[in-house]
Structure formats: C-alpha cells, structure tokens
Design an enzyme around this catalytic site. Structure first.
Site, PDB file in Angstrom:
ATOM      1  N   CYS A  68      49.719  51.837  39.224  1.00 52.99           N
ATOM      2  CA  CYS A  68      50.969  52.385  38.709  1.00 52.99           C
ATOM      3  C   CYS A  68      50.620  53.723  38.064  1.00 52.99           C
ATOM      4  O   CYS A  68      49.463  54.148  38.111  1.00 52.99           O
ATOM      5  CB  CYS A  68      51.695  51.431  37.764  1.00 52.99           C
ATOM      6  SG  CYS A  68      51.004  51.209  36.112  1.00 52.99           S
ATOM      7  N   HIS A 101      30.318  42.721  34.276  1.00 53.10           N
ATOM      8  CA  HIS A 101      30.347  42.068  32.964  1.00 53.10           C
ATOM      9  C   HIS A 101      31.564  41.178  32.739  1.00 53.10           C
ATOM     10  O   HIS A 101      31.499  40.264  31.915  1.00 53.10           O
ATOM     11  CB  HIS A 101      30.302  43.114  31.842  1.00 53.10           C
ATOM     12  CG  HIS A 101      28.991  43.827  31.767  1.00 53.10           C
ATOM     13  ND1 HIS A 101      28.718  44.732  30.778  1.00 53.10           N
ATOM     14  CD2 HIS A 101      27.880  43.772  32.547  1.00 53.10           C
ATOM     15  CE1 HIS A 101      27.499  45.213  30.952  1.00 53.10           C
ATOM     16  NE2 HIS A 101      26.973  44.643  32.019  1.00 53.10           N
TER      17      HIS A 101
END
Length: 146
Positions: A68, A101
């Site tokens: 977006c 991570h």
C-alpha cells in the site's frame, strides 16, 4: 499448504508496484495468487489484506507480499491474523531480518517510498532468507495472542 505459491495484495497506491512484483515473480518462475486490487482505482486496503490474511491463516498459502502507499495500513490489517507475521520493510536488510529473526510470512512494502531496485532486493531477500530458528523461536511463539 502451498509453499511454492505466493499470495499478493495491494490497494490502489500499491497497484503499480504490485504489477512490478508480479513480473519479478514470473521471471523467477514463482507462482502467485493475486487477491486484488486489480487496478489503480481508489479502494480500501483492508478489503484485499483480509483476503490474503485469511489465506495465510487457513493454511491455503504459506507466504505473501502486500503493498500500500505507506505499508502501514495493510500491515496493521494483516497482523490482526494470529498466524500472520507481516514485516513492513523498506530495505533489503530489513526484509532479510524479517525472515531470519521473525519468520515473517508476508513482506509488506511501502510502495510510495521505495524504488523498483529496492523492491527487487527486498523480494530476493524475502524469498532466499530462511528463518534462523534457535533463540528466535521462543520470541516468535510469543507474538500471537491466542
């Protein structure tokens, strides 16, 4: 779960860059399912984010890319789903770290703030970087509210 198919979604502000991502995925031979929008006509990002979020939540798809204007609204909507971990990224390093991570399963792109070159690098990092596991597993398991 279809691990080899990426889900895609965007609003009008992300539509043009989503078309660029589609060309990249096609060049890489990666299948995708486009949840919309299908034009640059004004629309609301939650309508399309919910489609992608539901596909990840139900296990229909494993990963996706969402776009977006700022990346914020679409990320906020996607992250309402307990099994979605949408990482808002604007650099290659952030996209890689989101995977390594945080086991991010959606790359969220701020289409108005990144170039095609940066998107290339982020998509490559998102696709190629595995989740490191180890010390990160406990943290990732604490994200969802069940």
């Amino acid at each position: 779960m279809k691990e080899d198919i990426f889900g895609l979604c965007s609003d009008h502000a992300g539509f043009e860059m989503k078309q660029y991502v589609i060309k990249k995925l096609e060049a890489l031979g990666i299948e995708y399912k486009d949840f919309g929008t299908y034009s640059d006509e004004r629309c609301d990002y939650p309508d399309f984010a919910h489609r992608l979020g539901s596909a990840i939540e139900t296990g229909e798809l494993k990963r996706g890319i969402a776009l977006c204007g700022s990346g914020n609204g679409i990320s906020m909507t996607l992250n309402k789903y307990p099994h979605v971990r949408a990482a808002l990224c604007w650099t290659e390093e952030l996209a890689g770290l989101g995977r390594a991570h945080n086991d991010a399963n959606i790359l969220s792109i701020p289409a108005r703030f990144v170039s095609e070159g940066v998107v290339d690098a982020m998509v490559d990092a998102f696709i190629q970087t595995p989740f490191e596991g180890g010390r990160h597993i406990d943290r990732v398991n604490k994200i969802a509210i069940r």
